[in-house]
Design a protein around this motif. Structure first.
Motif, PDB file in Angstrom:
ATOM      1  N   ALA A  43       0.839  -1.201   0.000  1.00 61.60           N
ATOM      2  CA  ALA A  43       0.000   0.000   0.000  1.00 61.60           C
ATOM      3  C   ALA A  43       0.873   1.249   0.000  1.00 61.60           C
ATOM      4  N   GLY A  44       1.965   1.200   0.750  1.00 63.36           N
ATOM      5  CA  GLY A  44       2.881   2.337   0.781  1.00 63.36           C
ATOM      6  C   GLY A  44       3.524   2.582  -0.575  1.00 63.36           C
ATOM      7  N   THR A  45       3.936   1.509  -1.239  1.00 61.17           N
ATOM      8  CA  THR A  45       4.549   1.637  -2.562  1.00 61.17           C
ATOM      9  C   THR A  45       3.570   2.229  -3.567  1.00 61.17           C
ATOM     10  N   ALA A  46       2.353   1.710  -3.584  1.00 64.78           N
ATOM     11  CA  ALA A  46       1.341   2.224  -4.512  1.00 64.78           C
ATOM     12  C   ALA A  46       1.026   3.689  -4.212  1.00 64.78           C
ATOM     13  N   ALA A  47       0.872   4.017  -2.946  1.00 63.56           N
ATOM     14  CA  ALA A  47       0.554   5.396  -2.574  1.00 63.56           C
ATOM     15  C   ALA A  47       1.678   6.351  -2.965  1.00 63.56           C
ATOM     16  N   ILE A  48       2.918   5.941  -2.733  1.00 61.66           N
ATOM     17  CA  ILE A  48       4.053   6.801  -3.076  1.00 61.66           C
ATOM     18  C   ILE A  48       4.156   6.997  -4.586  1.00 61.66           C
ATOM     19  N   ALA A  49       3.879   5.964  -5.362  1.00 65.68           N
ATOM     20  CA  ALA A  49       3.909   6.110  -6.822  1.00 65.68           C
ATOM     21  C   ALA A  49       2.862   7.131  -7.271  1.00 65.68           C
ATOM     22  N   ILE A  50       1.697   7.091  -6.671  1.00 66.71           N
ATOM     23  CA  ILE A  50       0.634   8.032  -7.025  1.00 66.71           C
ATOM     24  C   ILE A  50       0.977   9.445  -6.544  1.00 66.71           C
ATOM     25  N   ILE A  51       1.480   9.573  -5.334  1.00 65.11           N
ATOM     26  CA  ILE A  51       1.876  10.884  -4.802  1.00 65.11           C
ATOM     27  C   ILE A  51       2.995  11.483  -5.656  1.00 65.11           C
ATOM     28  N   GLY A  52       3.961  10.658  -6.040  1.00 63.85           N
ATOM     29  CA  GLY A  52       5.047  11.136  -6.888  1.00 63.85           C
ATOM     30  C   GLY A  52       4.530  11.687  -8.205  1.00 63.85           C
ATOM     31  N   THR A  53       3.534  11.021  -8.751  1.00 62.18           N
ATOM     32  CA  THR A  53       2.949  11.468 -10.013  1.00 62.18           C
ATOM     33  C   THR A  53       2.141  12.752  -9.836  1.00 62.18           C
ATOM     34  N   LEU A  54       1.319  12.798  -8.808  1.00 63.13           N
ATOM     35  CA  LEU A  54       0.419  13.934  -8.621  1.00 63.13           C
ATOM     36  C   LEU A  54       1.113  15.189  -8.116  1.00 63.13           C
ATOM     37  N   PHE A  55       2.128  15.028  -7.257  1.00 60.23           N
ATOM     38  CA  PHE A  55       2.674  16.193  -6.566  1.00 60.23           C
ATOM     39  C   PHE A  55       4.161  16.457  -6.781  1.00 60.23           C
ATOM     40  N   MET A  56       4.898  15.486  -7.337  1.00 57.37           N
ATOM     41  CA  MET A  56       6.345  15.660  -7.419  1.00 57.37           C
ATOM     42  C   MET A  56       6.881  15.550  -8.836  1.00 57.37           C
ATOM     43  N   GLY A  57       5.999  15.656  -9.812  1.00 54.06           N
ATOM     44  CA  GLY A  57       6.426  15.696 -11.189  1.00 54.06           C
ATOM     45  C   GLY A  57       6.988  14.410 -11.756  1.00 54.06           C
ATOM     46  N   GLU A  58       6.723  13.287 -11.112  1.00 53.07           N
ATOM     47  CA  GLU A  58       7.206  12.012 -11.624  1.00 53.07           C
ATOM     48  C   GLU A  58       6.233  11.473 -12.663  1.00 53.07           C
ATOM     49  N   THR A  59       6.725  10.600 -13.509  1.00 54.06           N
ATOM     50  CA  THR A  59       5.885  10.060 -14.572  1.00 54.06           C
ATOM     51  C   THR A  59       5.204   8.770 -14.131  1.00 54.06           C
TER      52      THR A  59
END
Length: 107
Positions: free
Chosen positions: A66-82
């Motif tokens: 759950a942490g991995t999935a959440a971080i991937a989504i947060i990275g995309t939404l808020f930190m400019g990750e693809t």
């Protein structure tokens, strides 16, 4: 109660991991404090959830998945990750693995 503790452990770990990037290699004191506090809190809550009889493999899979999935989504939404189809597939595999562990009697 164990599941609630696990949910808070996940939230705390996600907060700490998000702050880890913002700490800029631990050069920003405020974010560094958030990182340390978040990880310590997360591990304490995870330990308490395990103490209340959650199975270790299942609890850890849910916590990390759950942490991995959440971080991937947060990275995309808020930190400019693809986020591309391959990453989405990986997240879905993680979620699927956690579901299978739960169906196998991990609770």
């Amino acid at each position: 109660m164990a599941w609630l503790l696990l949910a808070f452990a996940i939230a705390s770990e996600v907060l700490a991991t998000s702050a880890l990037k913002l700490s800029n290699g631990f050069t920003h004191l405020g974010w560094t404090i958030v990182v340390a506090t978040g990880y310590i809190t997360s591990f304490v809550l995870l330990a308490q959830a395990l103490k209340l009889q959650l199975e270790m493999g299942t609890a850890y899979a849910i916590w990390s998945g759950a942490g991995t999935a959440a971080i991937a989504i947060i990275g995309t939404l808020f930190m400019g990750e693809t986020l591309n189809p391959l990453k989405i597939g990986g997240i879905l595999l993680i979620i699927g693995g956690v579901v299978v562990l739960n169906l196998a009697g991990g609770h």
